[in-house]
Scaffold this motif. Structure first.
Motif, PDB file in Angstrom:
ATOM      1  N   ALA A 137       0.829  -1.209   0.000  1.00  0.00           N
ATOM      2  CA  ALA A 137       0.000   0.000   0.000  1.00  0.00           C
ATOM      3  C   ALA A 137       0.860   1.254   0.000  1.00  0.00           C
ATOM      4  O   ALA A 137       2.067   1.212   0.262  1.00  0.00           O
ATOM      5  CB  ALA A 137      -0.930  -0.011   1.209  1.00  0.00           C
ATOM      6  N   ARG A 138       0.231   2.347  -0.310  1.00  0.00           N
ATOM      7  CA  ARG A 138       0.876   3.666  -0.235  1.00  0.00           C
ATOM      8  C   ARG A 138      -0.084   4.618   0.451  1.00  0.00           C
ATOM      9  O   ARG A 138      -1.302   4.377   0.476  1.00  0.00           O
ATOM     10  CB  ARG A 138       1.223   4.169  -1.629  1.00  0.00           C
ATOM     11  CG  ARG A 138       0.039   4.278  -2.565  1.00  0.00           C
ATOM     12  CD  ARG A 138       0.442   4.819  -3.920  1.00  0.00           C
ATOM     13  NE  ARG A 138      -0.654   4.654  -4.872  1.00  0.00           N
ATOM     14  CZ  ARG A 138      -0.528   4.091  -6.065  1.00  0.00           C
ATOM     15  NH1 ARG A 138       0.643   3.611  -6.455  1.00  0.00           N
ATOM     16  NH2 ARG A 138      -1.570   4.000  -6.876  1.00  0.00           N
ATOM     17  N   MET A 177      -6.055  -4.158   5.224  1.00  0.00           N
ATOM     18  CA  MET A 177      -4.815  -3.496   5.628  1.00  0.00           C
ATOM     19  C   MET A 177      -3.728  -3.799   4.617  1.00  0.00           C
ATOM     20  O   MET A 177      -3.704  -4.870   4.011  1.00  0.00           O
ATOM     21  CB  MET A 177      -4.370  -3.963   7.028  1.00  0.00           C
ATOM     22  CG  MET A 177      -5.188  -3.351   8.155  1.00  0.00           C
ATOM     23  SD  MET A 177      -4.787  -4.058   9.781  1.00  0.00           S
ATOM     24  CE  MET A 177      -3.017  -4.037   9.756  1.00  0.00           C
ATOM     25  N   GLY A 178      -2.829  -2.831   4.425  1.00  0.00           N
ATOM     26  CA  GLY A 178      -1.706  -3.023   3.528  1.00  0.00           C
ATOM     27  C   GLY A 178      -0.441  -2.489   4.168  1.00  0.00           C
ATOM     28  O   GLY A 178      -0.488  -1.784   5.188  1.00  0.00           O
ATOM     29  N   TYR A 179       0.686  -2.818   3.552  1.00  0.00           N
ATOM     30  CA  TYR A 179       1.981  -2.487   4.150  1.00  0.00           C
ATOM     31  C   TYR A 179       2.887  -1.840   3.104  1.00  0.00           C
ATOM     32  O   TYR A 179       2.891  -2.239   1.938  1.00  0.00           O
ATOM     33  CB  TYR A 179       2.632  -3.756   4.701  1.00  0.00           C
ATOM     34  CG  TYR A 179       1.696  -4.579   5.554  1.00  0.00           C
ATOM     35  CD1 TYR A 179       1.538  -4.306   6.910  1.00  0.00           C
ATOM     36  CD2 TYR A 179       0.923  -5.599   4.989  1.00  0.00           C
ATOM     37  CE1 TYR A 179       0.656  -5.045   7.687  1.00  0.00           C
ATOM     38  CE2 TYR A 179       0.044  -6.339   5.757  1.00  0.00           C
ATOM     39  CZ  TYR A 179      -0.093  -6.058   7.103  1.00  0.00           C
ATOM     40  OH  TYR A 179      -0.978  -6.777   7.861  1.00  0.00           O
ATOM     41  N   SER A 180       3.654  -0.864   3.546  1.00  0.00           N
ATOM     42  CA  SER A 180       4.607  -0.221   2.650  1.00  0.00           C
ATOM     43  C   SER A 180       5.936  -0.965   2.710  1.00  0.00           C
ATOM     44  O   SER A 180       6.184  -1.744   3.656  1.00  0.00           O
ATOM     45  CB  SER A 180       4.820   1.236   3.068  1.00  0.00           C
ATOM     46  OG  SER A 180       5.619   1.291   4.248  1.00  0.00           O
ATOM     47  N   PRO A 181       6.809  -0.775   1.722  1.00  0.00           N
ATOM     48  CA  PRO A 181       8.129  -1.422   1.762  1.00  0.00           C
ATOM     49  C   PRO A 181       8.952  -1.027   2.976  1.00  0.00           C
ATOM     50  O   PRO A 181       9.905  -1.719   3.341  1.00  0.00           O
ATOM     51  CB  PRO A 181       8.779  -0.937   0.465  1.00  0.00           C
ATOM     52  CG  PRO A 181       7.639  -0.632  -0.449  1.00  0.00           C
ATOM     53  CD  PRO A 181       6.573  -0.077   0.450  1.00  0.00           C
ATOM     54  N   THR A 182       8.587   0.080   3.624  1.00  0.00           N
ATOM     55  CA  THR A 182       9.310   0.507   4.823  1.00  0.00           C
ATOM     56  C   THR A 182       8.672  -0.007   6.107  1.00  0.00           C
ATOM     57  O   THR A 182       9.118   0.341   7.205  1.00  0.00           O
ATOM     58  CB  THR A 182       9.381   2.044   4.878  1.00  0.00           C
ATOM     59  OG1 THR A 182       8.053   2.577   4.890  1.00  0.00           O
ATOM     60  CG2 THR A 182      10.139   2.598   3.681  1.00  0.00           C
ATOM     61  N   GLY A 183       7.612  -0.811   5.986  1.00  0.00           N
ATOM     62  CA  GLY A 183       6.990  -1.403   7.163  1.00  0.00           C
ATOM     63  C   GLY A 183       5.835  -0.619   7.740  1.00  0.00           C
ATOM     64  O   GLY A 183       5.276  -1.013   8.772  1.00  0.00           O
ATOM     65  N   GLN A 184       5.422   0.464   7.084  1.00  0.00           N
ATOM     66  CA  GLN A 184       4.295   1.247   7.583  1.00  0.00           C
ATOM     67  C   GLN A 184       2.998   0.512   7.296  1.00  0.00           C
ATOM     68  O   GLN A 184       2.836  -0.132   6.256  1.00  0.00           O
ATOM     69  CB  GLN A 184       4.281   2.627   6.908  1.00  0.00           C
ATOM     70  CG  GLN A 184       3.287   3.603   7.516  1.00  0.00           C
ATOM     71  CD  GLN A 184       3.406   4.991   6.917  1.00  0.00           C
ATOM     72  OE1 GLN A 184       4.233   5.223   6.030  1.00  0.00           O
ATOM     73  NE2 GLN A 184       2.583   5.919   7.384  1.00  0.00           N
ATOM     74  N   VAL A 185       2.038   0.608   8.224  1.00  0.00           N
ATOM     75  CA  VAL A 185       0.748  -0.061   8.092  1.00  0.00           C
ATOM     76  C   VAL A 185      -0.298   0.953   7.665  1.00  0.00           C
ATOM     77  O   VAL A 185      -0.357   2.068   8.200  1.00  0.00           O
ATOM     78  CB  VAL A 185       0.327  -0.723   9.421  1.00  0.00           C
ATOM     79  CG1 VAL A 185      -1.023  -1.418   9.270  1.00  0.00           C
ATOM     80  CG2 VAL A 185       1.383  -1.705   9.888  1.00  0.00           C
ATOM     81  N   PHE A 186      -1.161   0.566   6.714  1.00  0.00           N
ATOM     82  CA  PHE A 186      -2.203   1.460   6.222  1.00  0.00           C
ATOM     83  C   PHE A 186      -3.574   0.815   6.335  1.00  0.00           C
ATOM     84  O   PHE A 186      -3.735  -0.386   6.109  1.00  0.00           O
ATOM     85  CB  PHE A 186      -1.947   1.827   4.756  1.00  0.00           C
ATOM     86  CG  PHE A 186      -0.748   2.695   4.550  1.00  0.00           C
ATOM     87  CD1 PHE A 186      -0.785   4.058   4.826  1.00  0.00           C
ATOM     88  CD2 PHE A 186       0.444   2.161   4.078  1.00  0.00           C
ATOM     89  CE1 PHE A 186       0.322   4.864   4.646  1.00  0.00           C
ATOM     90  CE2 PHE A 186       1.556   2.945   3.886  1.00  0.00           C
ATOM     91  CZ  PHE A 186       1.502   4.307   4.168  1.00  0.00           C
ATOM     92  N   ASN A 187      -4.547   1.640   6.659  1.00  0.00           N
ATOM     93  CA  ASN A 187      -5.949   1.237   6.674  1.00  0.00           C
ATOM     94  C   ASN A 187      -6.506   1.431   5.263  1.00  0.00           C
ATOM     95  O   ASN A 187      -6.440   2.530   4.707  1.00  0.00           O
ATOM     96  CB  ASN A 187      -6.711   2.102   7.683  1.00  0.00           C
ATOM     97  CG  ASN A 187      -8.184   1.757   7.747  1.00  0.00           C
ATOM     98  OD1 ASN A 187      -8.595   0.649   7.414  1.00  0.00           O
ATOM     99  ND2 ASN A 187      -8.997   2.724   8.177  1.00  0.00           N
TER     100      ASN A 187
END
Length: 440
Positions: A137-138, A177-187
Motif C-alpha cells: 500500500a501507499r 490493511m496493507g503495508y509499505s516497503p518501509t513497514g508502515q501499516v495502512f488502513n
C-alpha cells in the motif's frame, strides 16, 4: 414410491445448477465480505457457502473488512474519527483500533474456515487458509487540504505468490490493511483491496457482499443486470456511502478487465449460492460490455445494412424468417447489436406485447467467427434486462434449429395457443417453429 414436491424441486435445482458447477470449477473468484457481513446473523452460513465453493474447485480469494468492528473499538476507547469522500481519516490512535479489529476478524475467519465447520452443511470439510503481506500500500496523501495520515490505497498485489497458493489448493485471505516497503501499516477500503486483487489475478468474478439485496432503481426495485454505462448514470443519483463504494468498485473492476461483478446481500441467507447457481440470480450483476474494440448497444438506422448482412445466410437456410429492408428499418429501434471494429457481429430484438405482459425474443444471431466469448449469452442477458425494465413477466421465442440452446438457458417448451393472439394469427404453420417460454 412417489417423490414429494421438495424432492422434485431439489432435483430440478440440482440439474439446473450443474452447468454452473462445471463452468465455475478452476476459476478464480474474489469475494469481499465487509465488517457488517462478519457481524451478520448469517455469517456462519456464508462461511459454509464459501467452503462449498472451495470444495467445488473454485479458486478463492476472500477479502474481509472491519468497518463495524473498528467503529465499536473507537467508541469503546472514546477515540473520535472522521471521514472525507468515503474514506476514514486514520491517525495514530485510530490505527491501533484498526489493527486490533482487523486482526480479531482475521482470526475469526480462519477459525470458521478451519477443519470441522461444526454444525454446518460442510462439517468435516478441510479448507486450507493462508494470509500474509500480499498487499503493498501507499498513503492516500493529502486531499482537499486534508491529510489522511495512515489511510492508504493499494499500490500492488503480489499476484505471483497468490496464484501459487491458489494452485496449491489454498483459500487466500486478505484483510483491509496493507503495508509499505518501509513497514508502515495502512488502513484500506476492503472494496479497493478486493477490486485490485481481482484485476491483478484476472479473476473470473468479483463478488461483493452488501447490506442490501443489490442495487435498486428509483422505485426501490432490484436491478438484476447493469452495464458499466448504466452504473455510471446511476451514480449521478443520491445513494448511501456503501452503495457508492460498491458502484465505484464495480466500475473500476470493469475498466480493469473483470467481466462480471456481483453484488449480493449478507442479510439474505443463501444469496451467494442463489446468485452463482441459478439462472435468475439473487442480486445485481454488472457485466462488462465494452472493450477497446467491441461494444454492445442499441441499434440505429445506420446499422440496417450490417444486420442484413449478418442474418442473410441464416434466412437463406431457413433458420430465420426473412425480413425485408423496409421491415428492418421500421423495427430497428427494437434491436440490440454487438459491434466489433465497426462490424456488426451479433444482434437480437425484443418485440413487446404489453397487454399480455410478455415479449418475443427474435433474431438472436452471432457471426460464426465470433461464437466464443459468450456473446449470445450477453445478448440474451441484455434482452432479459430490457424486458424486466418494461415490467414484463416472460419471454417467448420461436425456433426451428436452436431449441437446446434456449432450453439450457431456462426456456421451456410452450404451446402455440399460449402465444399472444396477434402472434398466433401471424404464426407460420408451414415453418412449424417450436415455441419456448421463460419466466423473468
Amino acid at each position: 414410491m412417489e417423490m414429494d414436491k421438495f424432492g422434485e424441486n431439489y432435483i430440478r435445482f440440482f440439474r439446473q445448477s450443474s452447468p454452473y458447477i462445471h463452468a465455475h470449477r478452476g476459476r478464480t473468484f474474489v469475494i469481499m465480505l465487509p465488517g457488517e457481513g462478519l457481524a451478520s446473523e448469517h455469517f456462519s452460513n456464508i462461511i459454509s457457502d464459501i467452503a462449498l465453493l472451495s470444495s467445488l474447485g473454485v479458486r478463492l480469494v476472500l477479502v474481509h473488512g472491519a468497518r463495524t468492528q473498528i467503529n465499536e473499538r473507537l467508541k469503546t476507547r472514546e477515540i473520535s474519527t472522521s471521514f472525507h469522500q468515503g474514506y476514514r481519516i486514520t491517525d495514530k490512535d485510530s490505527l491501533t483500533a484498526v489493527i486490533d479489529a482487523v486482526a480479531s476478524q482475521r482470526v475469526k475467519l480462519e477459525g470458521q474456515l478451519s477443519m470441522g465447520l461444526v454444525n454446518s452443511p460442510m462439517h468435516g470439510a478441510r479448507i486450507r487458509v493462508i494470509s500474509g503481506n500480499f498487499v503493498t500500500a501507499r498513503p492516500f496523501g493529502v486531499v482537499d487540504g486534508i491529510d489522511f495520515q495512515n489511510t492508504g490505497e493499494v499500490r500492488r498485489i503480489d499476484r505471483k505468490a497468490i496464484n501459487n497458493l491458489l494452485d496449491d489448493g489454498y483459500l487466500v485471505l486478505l484483510s483491509c490493511m496493507g503495508y509499505s516497503p518501509t513497514g508502515q501499516v495502512f488502513n484500506l477500503l476492503a472494496e479497493d483491496v478486493a477490486t485490485q486483487s481481482a484485476i491483478a489475478l484476472g479473476a473470473e468474478k468479483l463478488i461483493m457482499f452488501s447490506s442490501e439485496v443489490g442495487l435498486k432503481n428509483s422505485d426501490g426495485e432490484l436491478i438484476r443486470t447493469m452495464r458499466p454505462s448504466e452504473v455510471l448514470e446511476h451514480l449521478r443519483q443520491p445513494h448511501s456511502s456503501e452503495e457508492m463504494r460498491l458502484m465505484n468498485a464495480s466500475l473500476t473492476a470493469c475498466n480493469g478487465g473483470i467481466l462480471r461483478t456481483h453484488i449480493v446481500s449478507h442479510r439474505e441467507d443463501g444469496a451467494l449460492l442463489a446468485e452463482l447457481f441459478t439462472r435468475k440470480g439473487h442480486g445485481t450483476l454488472i457485466t462488462q460490455d465494452v472493450t477497446a474494440y467491441e461494444q454492445m448497444r442499441s441499434a440505429t438506422i445506420e446499422d440496417v445494412g450490417g444486420i442484413l448482412k449478418l442474418i442473410s445466410p441464416l434466412e437463406e437456410k431457413g433458420v430465420l424468417v426473412r425480413r425485408s429492408r423496409k421491415q428492418l428499418e421500421r423495427d430497428i429501434h427494437l434491436f440490440t447489436v454487438i459491434v466489433r471494429d465497426g462490424m456488426i457481429i451479433g444482434c437480437a430484438s425484443l418485440y413487446p406485447y404489453p397487454d399480455e405482459q410478455c415479449a418475443e425474443l427474435a433474431c438472436l444471431v452471432v457471426h460464426p467467427d465470433y461464437r466464443s466469448g459468450n456473446r449470445g449469452d450477453r445478448l440474451l442477458d441484455d434482452i432479459e434486462s430490457q424486458a424486466r425494465r418494461q415490467k414484463l413477466d416472460s419471454l417467448f421465442v420461436l425456433t426451428t434449429r436452436t431449441a437446446h440452446w434456449f432450453v439450457e438457458r431456462g426456456f421451456s417448451e410452450s404451446k402455440i395457443r399460449e402465444l399472444p393472439a396477434e402472434k398466433q394469427q401471424a404464426y407460420n404453420r408451414p415453418r412449424n417453429a417450436k415455441v419456448f417460454r421463460k419466466s423473468l
